[in-house]
Design a protein around this motif. Sequence first.
Motif, PDB file in Angstrom:
ATOM      1  N   THR A 170     -22.108 -52.604 -21.149  1.00 55.50           N
ATOM      2  CA  THR A 170     -20.932 -52.079 -20.454  1.00 55.50           C
ATOM      3  C   THR A 170     -19.684 -52.746 -21.021  1.00 55.50           C
ATOM      4  O   THR A 170     -18.601 -52.174 -21.020  1.00 55.50           O
ATOM      5  CB  THR A 170     -20.980 -52.417 -18.931  1.00 55.50           C
ATOM      6  OG1 THR A 170     -22.284 -52.167 -18.438  1.00 55.50           O
ATOM      7  CG2 THR A 170     -19.960 -51.626 -18.152  1.00 55.50           C
ATOM      8  N   HIS A 206     -13.843 -48.534 -20.880  1.00 49.92           N
ATOM      9  CA  HIS A 206     -15.122 -47.863 -21.152  1.00 49.92           C
ATOM     10  C   HIS A 206     -15.341 -47.631 -22.649  1.00 49.92           C
ATOM     11  O   HIS A 206     -16.438 -47.308 -23.072  1.00 49.92           O
ATOM     12  CB  HIS A 206     -15.233 -46.557 -20.363  1.00 49.92           C
ATOM     13  CG  HIS A 206     -14.081 -45.611 -20.574  1.00 49.92           C
ATOM     14  ND1 HIS A 206     -12.792 -45.919 -20.199  1.00 49.92           N
ATOM     15  CD2 HIS A 206     -14.028 -44.385 -21.136  1.00 49.92           C
ATOM     16  CE1 HIS A 206     -12.000 -44.904 -20.509  1.00 49.92           C
ATOM     17  NE2 HIS A 206     -12.734 -43.972 -21.086  1.00 49.92           N
ATOM     18  N   ASN A 209     -18.158 -49.326 -24.843  1.00 55.60           N
ATOM     19  CA  ASN A 209     -19.509 -48.804 -25.044  1.00 55.60           C
ATOM     20  C   ASN A 209     -19.478 -47.650 -26.039  1.00 55.60           C
ATOM     21  O   ASN A 209     -19.138 -46.523 -25.708  1.00 55.60           O
ATOM     22  CB  ASN A 209     -20.095 -48.340 -23.699  1.00 55.60           C
ATOM     23  CG  ASN A 209     -21.534 -47.876 -23.858  1.00 55.60           C
ATOM     24  OD1 ASN A 209     -21.797 -46.735 -24.229  1.00 55.60           O
ATOM     25  ND2 ASN A 209     -22.463 -48.766 -23.602  1.00 55.60           N
ATOM     26  N   PRO A 220     -16.309 -42.728 -26.323  1.00 56.31           N
ATOM     27  CA  PRO A 220     -15.879 -41.956 -25.155  1.00 56.31           C
ATOM     28  C   PRO A 220     -14.628 -41.149 -25.495  1.00 56.31           C
ATOM     29  O   PRO A 220     -13.728 -41.642 -26.188  1.00 56.31           O
ATOM     30  CB  PRO A 220     -15.563 -43.032 -24.107  1.00 56.31           C
ATOM     31  CG  PRO A 220     -16.274 -44.254 -24.553  1.00 56.31           C
ATOM     32  CD  PRO A 220     -16.328 -44.181 -26.048  1.00 56.31           C
ATOM     33  N   CYS A 223     -10.397 -42.260 -24.916  1.00 54.89           N
ATOM     34  CA  CYS A 223      -9.903 -43.556 -25.428  1.00 54.89           C
ATOM     35  C   CYS A 223      -9.090 -43.374 -26.707  1.00 54.89           C
ATOM     36  O   CYS A 223      -9.491 -43.839 -27.790  1.00 54.89           O
ATOM     37  CB  CYS A 223     -11.079 -44.484 -25.734  1.00 54.89           C
ATOM     38  SG  CYS A 223     -12.062 -44.899 -24.313  1.00 54.89           S
ATOM     39  N   CYS A 242     -17.546 -38.331 -21.190  1.00 53.30           N
ATOM     40  CA  CYS A 242     -18.686 -38.638 -20.309  1.00 53.30           C
ATOM     41  C   CYS A 242     -18.192 -39.147 -18.965  1.00 53.30           C
ATOM     42  O   CYS A 242     -18.841 -39.955 -18.310  1.00 53.30           O
ATOM     43  CB  CYS A 242     -19.612 -39.641 -20.985  1.00 53.30           C
ATOM     44  SG  CYS A 242     -18.773 -41.141 -21.501  1.00 53.30           S
ATOM     45  N   ASP A 243     -17.019 -38.643 -18.558  1.00 57.53           N
ATOM     46  CA  ASP A 243     -16.356 -39.161 -17.352  1.00 57.53           C
ATOM     47  C   ASP A 243     -17.178 -38.989 -16.067  1.00 57.53           C
ATOM     48  O   ASP A 243     -17.102 -39.826 -15.169  1.00 57.53           O
ATOM     49  CB  ASP A 243     -14.994 -38.474 -17.161  1.00 57.53           C
ATOM     50  CG  ASP A 243     -14.024 -38.867 -18.280  1.00 57.53           C
ATOM     51  OD1 ASP A 243     -14.330 -39.806 -19.026  1.00 57.53           O
ATOM     52  OD2 ASP A 243     -12.963 -38.215 -18.396  1.00 57.53           O
ATOM     53  N   ARG A 246     -19.500 -41.853 -15.839  1.00 57.64           N
ATOM     54  CA  ARG A 246     -18.799 -43.123 -15.585  1.00 57.64           C
ATOM     55  C   ARG A 246     -18.642 -43.385 -14.091  1.00 57.64           C
ATOM     56  O   ARG A 246     -18.578 -44.519 -13.662  1.00 57.64           O
ATOM     57  CB  ARG A 246     -17.406 -43.066 -16.208  1.00 57.64           C
ATOM     58  CG  ARG A 246     -17.306 -43.807 -17.514  1.00 57.64           C
ATOM     59  CD  ARG A 246     -15.992 -43.503 -18.171  1.00 57.64           C
ATOM     60  NE  ARG A 246     -14.870 -44.090 -17.484  1.00 57.64           N
ATOM     61  CZ  ARG A 246     -13.625 -43.631 -17.535  1.00 57.64           C
ATOM     62  NH1 ARG A 246     -13.353 -42.549 -18.244  1.00 57.64           N
ATOM     63  NH2 ARG A 246     -12.663 -44.244 -16.916  1.00 57.64           N
ATOM     64  N   ASP A 249     -21.267 -45.519 -13.077  1.00 58.76           N
ATOM     65  CA  ASP A 249     -21.446 -46.659 -13.994  1.00 58.76           C
ATOM     66  C   ASP A 249     -22.209 -46.324 -15.277  1.00 58.76           C
ATOM     67  O   ASP A 249     -22.738 -47.223 -15.938  1.00 58.76           O
ATOM     68  CB  ASP A 249     -22.157 -47.830 -13.291  1.00 58.76           C
ATOM     69  CG  ASP A 249     -21.297 -48.438 -12.193  1.00 58.76           C
ATOM     70  OD1 ASP A 249     -20.069 -48.295 -12.261  1.00 58.76           O
ATOM     71  OD2 ASP A 249     -21.866 -49.056 -11.280  1.00 58.76           O
ATOM     72  N   SER A 251     -22.619 -44.899 -19.199  1.00 62.94           N
ATOM     73  CA  SER A 251     -21.806 -44.867 -20.414  1.00 62.94           C
ATOM     74  C   SER A 251     -22.584 -44.138 -21.491  1.00 62.94           C
ATOM     75  O   SER A 251     -23.625 -43.537 -21.218  1.00 62.94           O
ATOM     76  CB  SER A 251     -21.448 -46.293 -20.826  1.00 62.94           C
ATOM     77  OG  SER A 251     -22.594 -47.093 -20.797  1.00 62.94           O
TER      78      SER A 251
END
Length: 259
Positions: A170, A206, A209, A220, A223, A242-243, A246, A249, A251
């Motif tokens: 994470t 995030h 990861n 992700p 970002c 992949c919200d 998330r 939790d 990833s």
Amino acid sequence: FLFTSAVIRRPCKQLINGLTTQDIDKPDFDVAILQHSDYAKTLIESGIKNLIELDAREDYPDSVFVEDTAVALPNYLLITQLGAISRRGEFTEDIREAFGKFYSQENIIEMTGNEYLDGGDVMRAGNTYFIGLSTRTNQEGADKLIKILQEKEGLNGIALNLPEGLHLKTIVTYLDENLLVGIKTIENIPEFDKYEKIIVEEDERHGANILNINGNIVVPGSCPKLHKVLQDRGYTIKPVICDEFRKIDGSLTCMSVLI
Ligand code: CIR
């Protein structure tokens, strides 16, 4: 190391009740399905020729996160005992059968007794595997993996205390050669002293990861700052949103086991 295969599992409707430490809304199942299929497509585009997609399991809300159930080493498969009680039993017959295509029965080892470990706490960096001691992974679990690495694989394992986050991956993942991507706290982990680090910004946490699949860096989608840093260094990036995962939790790494 080149990956050719991956095991993934379709999200179940119960996903919305997955374990979470986040104080935000629940995942939207329909959106999660779309994001998961984008993820699967990205694995294929990154060189995964043999993608095994298992059916959803409604009896385990977190079962989409297959990474936690098994650690795929070069020659051995270690079936974990998951740290969270509600997740124990996720390694069902269908996943055992899928791994049976890659590992012979005598090379499949199961954790027993007090050994607990989630695959999300295991990060490979070349010949060394770092193992986060977390709320899910205990010393006994880490020791079991280290013993297999040393005695059967000729590789090393190092356990370290996780300063924050659910799993080791994470907060940090291995990019390449001597390079890690992680949140700021990893600068204080002595075991990582010798590595160069790309530190993600707080609002892109995030981004810590990522997944290097055969030189394609799966990142992700949300970002942009990290995308630029990686592109400026010459990496080919493959953003995946992949919200929805998330929110519980999840990833990028946790949705597959790469072989
Ligand atoms: C859990 O709490 O176990 C799941 N909701 C998320 C697991 C994510 N797994 C991973 O990062 N390897």
